[in-house]
Design a protein around this motif. Sequence first.
Motif, PDB file in Angstrom:
ATOM      1  N   GLU A  40       0.821  -1.226   0.000  1.00 57.29           N
ATOM      2  CA  GLU A  40       0.000   0.000   0.000  1.00 57.29           C
ATOM      3  C   GLU A  40       0.854   1.275   0.000  1.00 57.29           C
ATOM      4  OE1 GLU A  40      -2.712   0.400   3.298  1.00 57.29           O
ATOM      5  OE2 GLU A  40      -3.960   1.780   2.130  1.00 57.29           O
ATOM      6  N   VAL A  41       0.409   2.256  -0.747  1.00 59.67           N
ATOM      7  CA  VAL A  41       1.038   3.568  -0.668  1.00 59.67           C
ATOM      8  C   VAL A  41      -0.038   4.581  -0.276  1.00 59.67           C
ATOM      9  CG1 VAL A  41       0.775   4.002  -3.169  1.00 59.67           C
ATOM     10  CG2 VAL A  41       2.488   5.253  -1.920  1.00 59.67           C
ATOM     11  N   LYS A  42       0.309   5.490   0.629  1.00 53.22           N
ATOM     12  CA  LYS A  42      -0.628   6.534   1.040  1.00 53.22           C
ATOM     13  C   LYS A  42      -0.011   7.867   0.669  1.00 53.22           C
ATOM     14  CE  LYS A  42      -2.680   4.221   5.070  1.00 53.22           C
ATOM     15  NZ  LYS A  42      -4.125   4.281   4.816  1.00 53.22           N
ATOM     16  N   THR A  43      -0.739   8.659  -0.051  1.00 52.43           N
ATOM     17  CA  THR A  43      -0.179   9.925  -0.536  1.00 52.43           C
ATOM     18  C   THR A  43      -0.974  11.079   0.085  1.00 52.43           C
ATOM     19  OG1 THR A  43      -1.624  10.284  -2.436  1.00 52.43           O
ATOM     20  CG2 THR A  43       0.157   8.713  -2.746  1.00 52.43           C
ATOM     21  N   PRO A  44      -0.400  12.282   0.106  1.00 54.44           N
ATOM     22  CA  PRO A  44      -1.124  13.405   0.714  1.00 54.44           C
ATOM     23  C   PRO A  44      -2.350  13.835  -0.112  1.00 54.44           C
ATOM     24  CG  PRO A  44       1.200  13.947   0.346  1.00 54.44           C
ATOM     25  CD  PRO A  44       0.951  12.664  -0.354  1.00 54.44           C
ATOM     26  N   THR A  45      -3.339  14.352   0.583  1.00 53.70           N
ATOM     27  CA  THR A  45      -4.543  14.862  -0.104  1.00 53.70           C
ATOM     28  C   THR A  45      -4.203  16.142  -0.874  1.00 53.70           C
ATOM     29  OG1 THR A  45      -5.734  14.090   1.822  1.00 53.70           O
ATOM     30  CG2 THR A  45      -6.979  15.451   0.288  1.00 53.70           C
ATOM     31  N   ILE A  46      -3.276  16.906  -0.290  1.00 52.63           N
ATOM     32  CA  ILE A  46      -2.903  18.188  -0.912  1.00 52.63           C
ATOM     33  C   ILE A  46      -1.489  18.072  -1.478  1.00 52.63           C
ATOM     34  CG2 ILE A  46      -2.378  20.614  -0.387  1.00 52.63           C
ATOM     35  CD1 ILE A  46      -4.608  20.521   1.674  1.00 52.63           C
ATOM     36  N   GLU A  47      -1.322  18.507  -2.711  1.00 58.07           N
ATOM     37  CA  GLU A  47       0.000  18.502  -3.350  1.00 58.07           C
ATOM     38  C   GLU A  47       0.204  19.876  -3.979  1.00 58.07           C
ATOM     39  OE1 GLU A  47       2.326  16.146  -3.544  1.00 58.07           O
ATOM     40  OE2 GLU A  47       1.401  14.163  -3.582  1.00 58.07           O
ATOM     41  N   VAL A  85       2.301   9.139  -6.669  1.00 59.84           N
ATOM     42  CA  VAL A  85       3.061   7.892  -6.537  1.00 59.84           C
ATOM     43  C   VAL A  85       4.428   8.058  -7.204  1.00 59.84           C
ATOM     44  CG1 VAL A  85       3.129   5.432  -7.176  1.00 59.84           C
ATOM     45  CG2 VAL A  85       0.976   6.462  -6.398  1.00 59.84           C
ATOM     46  N   ILE A  86       4.440   8.707  -8.356  1.00 55.02           N
ATOM     47  CA  ILE A  86       5.717   8.917  -9.049  1.00 55.02           C
ATOM     48  C   ILE A  86       6.612   9.867  -8.242  1.00 55.02           C
ATOM     49  CG2 ILE A  86       6.742   9.938 -11.142  1.00 55.02           C
ATOM     50  CD1 ILE A  86       5.610   7.120 -11.518  1.00 55.02           C
ATOM     51  N   ARG A  87       6.005  10.894  -7.661  1.00 51.29           N
ATOM     52  CA  ARG A  87       6.790  11.806  -6.819  1.00 51.29           C
ATOM     53  C   ARG A  87       7.417  11.033  -5.658  1.00 51.29           C
ATOM     54  NH1 ARG A  87       6.080  13.866  -2.280  1.00 51.29           N
ATOM     55  NH2 ARG A  87       3.847  13.517  -2.035  1.00 51.29           N
ATOM     56  N   LEU A 102       2.527  -1.242  -6.301  1.00 52.55           N
ATOM     57  CA  LEU A 102       1.860  -0.482  -5.240  1.00 52.55           C
ATOM     58  C   LEU A 102       0.367  -0.388  -5.500  1.00 52.55           C
ATOM     59  CD1 LEU A 102       4.457   2.435  -5.075  1.00 52.55           C
ATOM     60  CD2 LEU A 102       4.237   0.550  -3.438  1.00 52.55           C
ATOM     61  N   TYR A 103      -0.402  -0.353  -4.401  1.00 48.58           N
ATOM     62  CA  TYR A 103      -1.830  -0.075  -4.575  1.00 48.58           C
ATOM     63  C   TYR A 103      -2.234   1.065  -3.654  1.00 48.58           C
ATOM     64  CZ  TYR A 103      -3.321  -2.162  -0.117  1.00 48.58           C
ATOM     65  OH  TYR A 103      -3.514  -2.400   1.219  1.00 48.58           O
ATOM     66  N   TYR A 104      -3.370   1.694  -3.942  1.00 50.17           N
ATOM     67  CA  TYR A 104      -3.870   2.774  -3.083  1.00 50.17           C
ATOM     68  C   TYR A 104      -5.385   2.811  -3.119  1.00 50.17           C
ATOM     69  CZ  TYR A 104      -3.709   4.911  -7.722  1.00 50.17           C
ATOM     70  OH  TYR A 104      -3.841   5.139  -9.073  1.00 50.17           O
ATOM     71  N   ALA A 125      -9.635   3.325  -6.319  1.00 54.53           N
ATOM     72  CA  ALA A 125      -8.768   2.221  -5.884  1.00 54.53           C
ATOM     73  C   ALA A 125      -7.884   1.945  -7.079  1.00 54.53           C
ATOM     74  CB  ALA A 125      -9.604   1.004  -5.542  1.00 54.53           C
ATOM     75  N   GLY A 126      -6.575   1.983  -6.869  1.00 56.25           N
ATOM     76  CA  GLY A 126      -5.710   1.862  -8.041  1.00 56.25           C
ATOM     77  C   GLY A 126      -4.456   1.073  -7.763  1.00 56.25           C
ATOM     78  N   ILE A 127      -3.783   0.693  -8.852  1.00 56.22           N
ATOM     79  CA  ILE A 127      -2.458   0.104  -8.704  1.00 56.22           C
ATOM     80  C   ILE A 127      -1.496   0.740  -9.701  1.00 56.22           C
ATOM     81  CG2 ILE A 127      -3.396  -2.112  -7.927  1.00 56.22           C
ATOM     82  CD1 ILE A 127      -2.539  -3.350 -10.499  1.00 56.22           C
TER      83      ILE A 127
END
Length: 435
Positions: A40-47, A85-87, A102-104, A125-127
């Motif tokens: 799993e990857v968790k990314t910020p809501t704000i970028e 995810v790339i960042r 990775l999935y999210y 929901a993605g990979i």
Amino acid sequence: MKIPLEPVRGMRDYTPPDSESLTWLTDVFKEIAMSYGYREVKTPTIELFLLFALKSGEEIRRSMYVFKDKAGREVALRPEVTPSVIRIYLRKLQAEPKPIKLYYIANVFRYDEPQFGRYREFWQAGIEILGGDTLIYDAELFYLLKDYYNAINLKEYNFKIGSMALLRALFRAWNIDEDEQDYLLHLLDKKIINEVMKILQVKYPKANPELLNELLKVRTQDPNELMKLESDLLSKYNEAVKAINDLVELMDFLKSYNINNFYIDLGFARGLAYYNGMIFEVEVPGLRISIGGGGRYDNLTQIYGGPPLSSTGFALGIERTYLALQKQGFSIPITKLRALAIPLKREALKPILKLSSMLRKYGIAIELCDGMNLSIKRWFSYANKKGLEIVLVIGDKELARNSVTMKNMKTGEQQMVKIDEALEVLRSWHYLKMK
Ligand code: HAM
């Protein structure tokens, strides 16, 4: 003061069972992704706005929630997860062995005009497969999706598959720079084909709009039809021939996992500008909106100033998947047996809490209610209206015998049994299959 009770335009409130169905859809996704070895990857809501502005494409750029934070940074609510995810890859994961899978599961925001199946906040929901540069990884997206749709019992759907590689190969051969390519692909995505033809005719003398027009019409499930294009139309465009070969090979990969519900549509483009290989969307008969989409994107790391990395992935629209399931008569599988515990006296609280906590370990959901201040009749009617399957009551009679009265709300059967026999009773009612 009276405040408006409607959520902000484009936002939605979810209550049971919809809220639970949506969570179930993401829970199953998570299980399937993990069973394929994804983490799993968790990314910020704000970028930073810039992250999305560079390559997310015209449409998403226009529909972003963008604002200045208190320090004056230009930020955006994420309209998708792939750029984050790339960042994160560039910042933290470059040394990992490839491919990185990775999935999210994330809420994303797009300031679109709200309509059926189009919301301003929705769940994806993605990979992403990072550093997977061969077709087996493109095919894996479909393998995983087939298993996911089986698991959630979505019966009717199709994969529409296209090739950004093919379109870009032609545009490159016609000396069209990348920005203009992105714009033309955006027009193709919107089906504004006349405008594309006009631009090609007016600005690019090397272009062959008739050839493009022919290709855009191709829709087929037959690899031979694609191979024929190579000799008839594309023979002088090497890169375009390779793109077609890749599609043919992808079809072969899909067949090897018994995936037959797909077709190739060469007139299909997607709104995101980072794709450069195969692209796809998931269609459901009778729904005009796609419930998922993705594709290969090999250049995003470089656009962010990093080394090259071949990647492929997809994201599903969870609300739209739910709409598709509802169209096919779906109701969320009941995973837990639900019961109501009614202590009729203060002294009954301790034994009923103990019994409840024992039964919860067997996966039974037990609600506690106040039988001391409201009548038992009221609670039976409550259990009935809520569709609870079992009622447990402890009052004077039961306390004197160290017992509980159990009622099966489905059959009407009722028994007073010793507390340690409660499990046996549930078993005899076929509610418990366990040990
Ligand atoms: P996308 O096609 O923009 O792709 O979004 C993926 C899915 O999100 C769509 O297929 C759709 O089901 C859902 N969706 C899009 N807009 C809305 C909306 N306004 N309301 C409800 N659902 C919506 C991406 O986001 C890419 N990042 C996918 C990807 C991952 N490509 C490579 N890796």
